[in-house]
Design a protein around this motif. Structure first.
Motif, mmCIF file in Angstrom:
data_model
loop_
_atom_site.group_PDB
_atom_site.id
_atom_site.type_symbol
_atom_site.label_atom_id
_atom_site.label_comp_id
_atom_site.label_asym_id
_atom_site.label_seq_id
_atom_site.Cartn_x
_atom_site.Cartn_y
_atom_site.Cartn_z
ATOM 1 N N GLN A 1 80.838 68.953 58.899
ATOM 2 C CA GLN A 1 79.667 68.173 58.494
ATOM 3 C C GLN A 1 79.529 66.900 59.324
ATOM 4 O OE1 GLN A 1 77.359 69.225 56.154
ATOM 5 N NE2 GLN A 1 76.201 67.530 57.042
ATOM 6 N N LYS B 1 78.137 67.846 62.696
ATOM 7 C CA LYS B 1 76.722 68.196 62.570
ATOM 8 C C LYS B 1 75.857 66.948 62.475
ATOM 9 C CE LYS B 1 73.575 70.831 59.593
ATOM 10 N NZ LYS B 1 73.482 71.671 58.360
ATOM 11 N N SER C 1 73.085 65.547 65.206
ATOM 12 C CA SER C 1 71.709 65.308 64.763
ATOM 13 C C SER C 1 71.251 63.895 65.112
ATOM 14 C CB SER C 1 71.611 65.551 63.257
ATOM 15 O OG SER C 1 70.335 65.195 62.768
#
Length: 379
Positions: free
Chosen positions: A341, A344, A348
């Motif tokens: 996570q 990610k 982003s």
């Protein structure tokens, strides 16, 4: 039996004030912290035993409502419409009275909201990082409501106002309800922190080994930071100051050096802020348990690299991101899950960015430095 005939406490048989408020005040002050609280209602024929103070108080008040003939069933802070403009009933129509009651209610609900916020802030200070047991929180809530109730009675008596008036009764009841609602359990306290102080609740990560880790969403943390008054302007000013030293002999910031200027993201995106990641191990001990074994944990923190030195040197500028048991890092599957996570979110922020307050275009974020055990490595 009527309330006026009630002279003794049903638990300790002590003499009490022969009023509803006096009896309930005695229960809160003397028996509020009893772990084995149990009593039957002295005003009805039921043999039901109450083992919770709040449940007993709610039941006991129903007798007061029925005997007084007043509509106390609602916890609304708005008094009856007849309480407004008692001297000019003929000049004030129903719509004006309703409007006045609405204004009165909204103002005092705002006051209750401030009381809730102040109580949550006080608990945060007392808890010292979430170490205050739940039963202590309930004890504090009970003591505070008793203090406020006694204060209101004393103040009203000094002002020659009836201490049993509807507005005072409902207001004290609302304060008690709100404070106990916050202290009811950990979930209700966290919900209050989220509402008043933008607390970001960590996400639980379940690992194949059965252990748990916790990750705090980076996007939400950054949004809360840049919504803080003056924070965004402070970062932009420092960013401009850093760019002024590019190509000069003075290295104001390591980004002014050749290696810093070659950063693949900062080189192509001018509207980009850099983040510093820190990793450190720590050991915690639960002093309440029989064993004094140390639980070894690994933590990841981050800070905004473009903050002025006077702010970046403060611990308040360092924010927790990830927490897990150190032993779980040895397993390759665990490592992939632990950082999935976080990776990610970082990708982003580099590619899509984040719309900050007052902006129409996205602002990008990238990692500039990773530190572990005081050894820094440039990425």
């Amino acid at each position: 039996m009527s309330i006026s005939n009630l002279q003794k406490c049903t638990i300790c048989l002590s003499n009490v004030d022969r009023t509803t408020h006096g009896y309930l005040r005695h229960l809160r002050q003397v028996h509020g912290n009893d772990h084995l609280f149990n009593t039957s209602c002295p005003l009805c024929d039921s043999n039901f035993i109450y083992t919770n103070l709040k449940s007993f108080i709610n039941h006991f008040r129903k007798h007061d409502f029925n005997s007084s003939g007043q509509d106390h069933s609602s916890l609304s802070l708005a008094p009856p419409f007849n309480d407004f403009n008692l001297d000019n009933h003929d000049d004030t129509d129903d719509s004006q009275q309703i409007q006045q009651a609405s204004v009165w209610q909204s103002e005092h609900h705002g006051a209750l909201d401030e009381i809730r916020k102040f109580y949550v802030k006080m608990l945060l200070k007392v808890r010292e990082g979430h170490v205050l047991p739940g039963n202590i929180m309930k004890t504090m809530a009970l003591s505070i409501t008793c203090l406020l109730e006694n204060f209101s009675y004393y103040l009203l008596s000094k002002l020659n106002i009836n201490v049993d008036n509807v507005i005072s009764y409902n207001f004290n009841n609302d304060i008690e309800k709100n404070i106990f609602e916050i202290s009811r359990n950990e979930d209700s306290f966290i919900a209050a922190c989220q509402s008043y102080f933008k607390f970001v609740k960590p996400k639980e990560i379940l690992l194949p080994t059965g252990s748990k880790a916790y990750y705090i969403p980076l996007h939400q943390l950054l949004k809360n930071l840049f919504e803080t008054q003056g924070f965004y302007d402070c970062v932009k000013q420092e960013k401009e100051l850093i760019s002024q030293f590019h190509g000069q002999d003075i290295i104001y910031h390591y980004q002014n050096a050749e290696f810093g200027r070659q950063h693949p993201v900062l080189q192509h995106k001018t509207n980009c802020f850099s983040l510093q990641l820190y990793s450190d191990d720590l050991g915690v001990v639960n002093p309440l348990m029989g064993k004094n074994a140390i639980h070894k944990l690994t933590t990841f923190y981050f800070s905004i690299d473009d903050l002025p030195a006077r702010h970046n040197s403060s611990l308040s500028a360092v924010h927790l991101l990830l927490l897990y048991y150190k032993k779980d890092f040895d397993d390759e599957k665990n490592r992939k899950i632990l950082f999935a996570q976080l990776s990610k979110d970082l990708n982003s922020l580099e590619e899509d960015g984040l719309i900050l307050p007052g902006d129409k275009n996205p602002t990008y974020f990238t990692i500039s430095t990773l530190c572990a055990d005081n050894l820094s490595g440039k990425l």
